[in-house]
Design a protein around this motif. Structure first.
Motif, mmCIF file in Angstrom:
data_model
loop_
_atom_site.group_PDB
_atom_site.id
_atom_site.type_symbol
_atom_site.label_atom_id
_atom_site.label_comp_id
_atom_site.label_asym_id
_atom_site.label_seq_id
_atom_site.Cartn_x
_atom_site.Cartn_y
_atom_site.Cartn_z
ATOM 1 N N ALA A 171 33.166 56.459 31.859
ATOM 2 C CA ALA A 171 32.973 55.650 30.931
ATOM 3 C C ALA A 171 34.290 55.263 30.275
ATOM 4 C CB ALA A 171 32.163 56.614 29.716
ATOM 5 N N ALA A 172 35.311 55.997 30.227
ATOM 6 C CA ALA A 172 36.553 55.406 29.729
ATOM 7 C C ALA A 172 36.961 54.182 30.654
ATOM 8 C CB ALA A 172 37.383 56.517 29.878
ATOM 9 N N GLY A 173 36.709 54.247 31.954
ATOM 10 C CA GLY A 173 37.222 53.298 32.933
ATOM 11 C C GLY A 173 36.487 52.109 32.719
ATOM 12 N N VAL A 174 35.025 52.317 32.452
ATOM 13 C CA VAL A 174 34.115 50.882 32.361
ATOM 14 C C VAL A 174 34.759 50.356 31.022
ATOM 15 C CG1 VAL A 174 31.954 50.126 31.796
ATOM 16 C CG2 VAL A 174 32.245 51.867 33.655
ATOM 17 N N VAL A 183 41.988 52.805 36.202
ATOM 18 C CA VAL A 183 42.023 51.426 35.466
ATOM 19 C C VAL A 183 42.843 50.477 36.150
ATOM 20 C CG1 VAL A 183 42.241 50.174 33.478
ATOM 21 C CG2 VAL A 183 40.919 52.100 33.357
ATOM 22 N N ALA A 184 44.242 50.735 36.657
ATOM 23 C CA ALA A 184 45.209 50.077 37.166
ATOM 24 C C ALA A 184 44.659 49.501 38.439
ATOM 25 C CB ALA A 184 46.349 50.951 37.203
ATOM 26 N N GLY A 185 44.368 50.421 39.187
ATOM 27 C CA GLY A 185 43.589 50.264 40.447
ATOM 28 C C GLY A 185 42.572 49.120 40.281
ATOM 29 N N THR A 186 41.585 49.241 39.692
ATOM 30 C CA THR A 186 40.480 48.283 39.290
ATOM 31 C C THR A 186 40.888 47.113 39.168
ATOM 32 O OG1 THR A 186 38.833 50.222 39.029
ATOM 33 C CG2 THR A 186 38.258 48.052 38.195
ATOM 34 N N VAL A 187 41.878 47.138 38.006
ATOM 35 C CA VAL A 187 42.358 45.887 37.676
ATOM 36 C C VAL A 187 43.164 44.835 38.772
ATOM 37 C CG1 VAL A 187 43.789 44.393 35.941
ATOM 38 C CG2 VAL A 187 42.136 46.380 35.007
ATOM 39 N N SER A 188 43.847 45.694 39.405
ATOM 40 C CA SER A 188 44.671 45.131 40.506
ATOM 41 C C SER A 188 43.827 44.614 41.652
ATOM 42 C CB SER A 188 45.558 46.224 40.954
ATOM 43 O OG SER A 188 46.422 46.623 40.064
ATOM 44 N N LEU A 189 42.504 45.443 41.675
ATOM 45 C CA LEU A 189 41.681 45.077 42.807
ATOM 46 C C LEU A 189 41.362 43.443 42.589
ATOM 47 C CD1 LEU A 189 39.910 45.934 45.129
ATOM 48 C CD2 LEU A 189 38.213 46.615 43.655
ATOM 49 N N GLY A 239 41.085 39.707 47.058
ATOM 50 C CA GLY A 239 40.605 40.159 48.408
ATOM 51 C C GLY A 239 41.767 40.914 49.261
ATOM 52 N N PHE A 240 42.707 41.472 48.548
ATOM 53 C CA PHE A 240 43.644 42.094 49.449
ATOM 54 C C PHE A 240 44.694 41.027 50.172
ATOM 55 C CE2 PHE A 240 40.829 45.840 49.193
ATOM 56 C CZ PHE A 240 41.600 46.658 48.626
ATOM 57 N N SER A 241 44.579 39.832 49.538
ATOM 58 C CA SER A 241 45.608 38.784 50.169
ATOM 59 C C SER A 241 46.720 38.859 49.419
ATOM 60 C CB SER A 241 44.879 37.684 49.963
ATOM 61 O OG SER A 241 44.714 37.332 48.572
ATOM 62 N N LYS A 242 47.037 39.599 48.602
ATOM 63 C CA LYS A 242 48.344 39.719 47.576
ATOM 64 C C LYS A 242 48.750 41.005 47.867
ATOM 65 C CE LYS A 242 47.930 35.743 44.470
ATOM 66 N NZ LYS A 242 47.763 35.620 43.092
ATOM 67 N N LEU A 243 50.261 41.182 48.349
ATOM 68 C CA LEU A 243 50.577 42.496 48.718
ATOM 69 C C LEU A 243 50.676 43.557 47.490
ATOM 70 C CD1 LEU A 243 51.267 44.559 50.714
ATOM 71 C CD2 LEU A 243 53.820 43.696 50.525
ATOM 72 N N GLY A 244 51.460 43.155 46.324
ATOM 73 C CA GLY A 244 51.531 43.961 45.341
ATOM 74 C C GLY A 244 50.522 44.553 44.565
ATOM 75 N N PRO A 245 49.520 43.732 44.054
ATOM 76 C CA PRO A 245 48.396 44.109 43.589
ATOM 77 C C PRO A 245 47.480 45.049 44.456
ATOM 78 C CG PRO A 245 48.644 41.816 42.932
ATOM 79 C CD PRO A 245 49.693 42.258 44.144
ATOM 80 N N SER A 246 47.579 44.844 45.856
ATOM 81 C CA SER A 246 46.910 45.772 46.807
ATOM 82 C C SER A 246 47.430 47.107 46.860
ATOM 83 C CB SER A 246 47.030 44.995 48.321
ATOM 84 O OG SER A 246 46.313 43.757 48.240
ATOM 85 N N ILE A 247 48.875 47.260 47.003
ATOM 86 C CA ILE A 247 49.335 48.452 46.960
ATOM 87 C C ILE A 247 49.193 49.148 45.696
ATOM 88 C CG2 ILE A 247 51.754 49.556 46.540
ATOM 89 C CD1 ILE A 247 52.733 47.273 48.477
ATOM 90 N N VAL A 248 48.877 48.378 44.454
ATOM 91 C CA VAL A 248 48.526 49.146 43.130
ATOM 92 C C VAL A 248 46.992 49.556 43.395
ATOM 93 C CG1 VAL A 248 48.406 48.873 40.643
ATOM 94 C CG2 VAL A 248 50.296 47.916 41.740
#
Length: 107
Positions: A65-68, A14-20, A25-34
């Motif tokens: 299901a929990a992730g969705v 969930v952290a990865g998906t929200v950070s996506l 579009g991977f233009s921000k480093l912090g969220p891209s690392i997450v």
């Protein structure tokens, strides 16, 4: 222990998906690392869950299901995304499907 690792896999995914979404579009480093770290932790934890003997159908059903559901709730609460009755019904069907898989595996 398997369900604790499964919870870790869910939170990491969930952290990865929200950070996506936040990475723009991977233009921000912090969220891209997450994104990369979150998915790495999620799949590693999920692999250990399977190694501990939880059936893949059950583990994946709960994980997805929990992730969705969590991503949908986070989207509404923090990302200002919409949620309508049809979408809520879809989430209910996903959760119902997981419950039925659990019940079927218990027999």
């Amino acid at each position: 222990m398997a369900y604790l690792l499964l919870a870790l896999a869910i939170v990491a995914e969930v952290a990865g998906t929200v950070s996506l979404r936040l990475s723009e579009g991977f233009s921000k480093l912090g969220p891209s690392i997450v994104v990369v770290g979150g998915y790495g932790v999620a799949f590693t934890a999920l692999s250990f869950v399977l190694k501990l003997g939880l059936p893949v159908a059950i583990a994946y059903a709960i994980w997805s299901a929990a992730g969705v559901a969590l991503v949908a709730v986070i989207g509404v609460l923090f990302l200002h995304e919409g949620l309508n009755p049809v979408m809520v019904a879809g989430l209910a069907l996903i959760i119902g499907g997981v419950v039925l898989l659990e019940l079927g595996a218990a027999k």
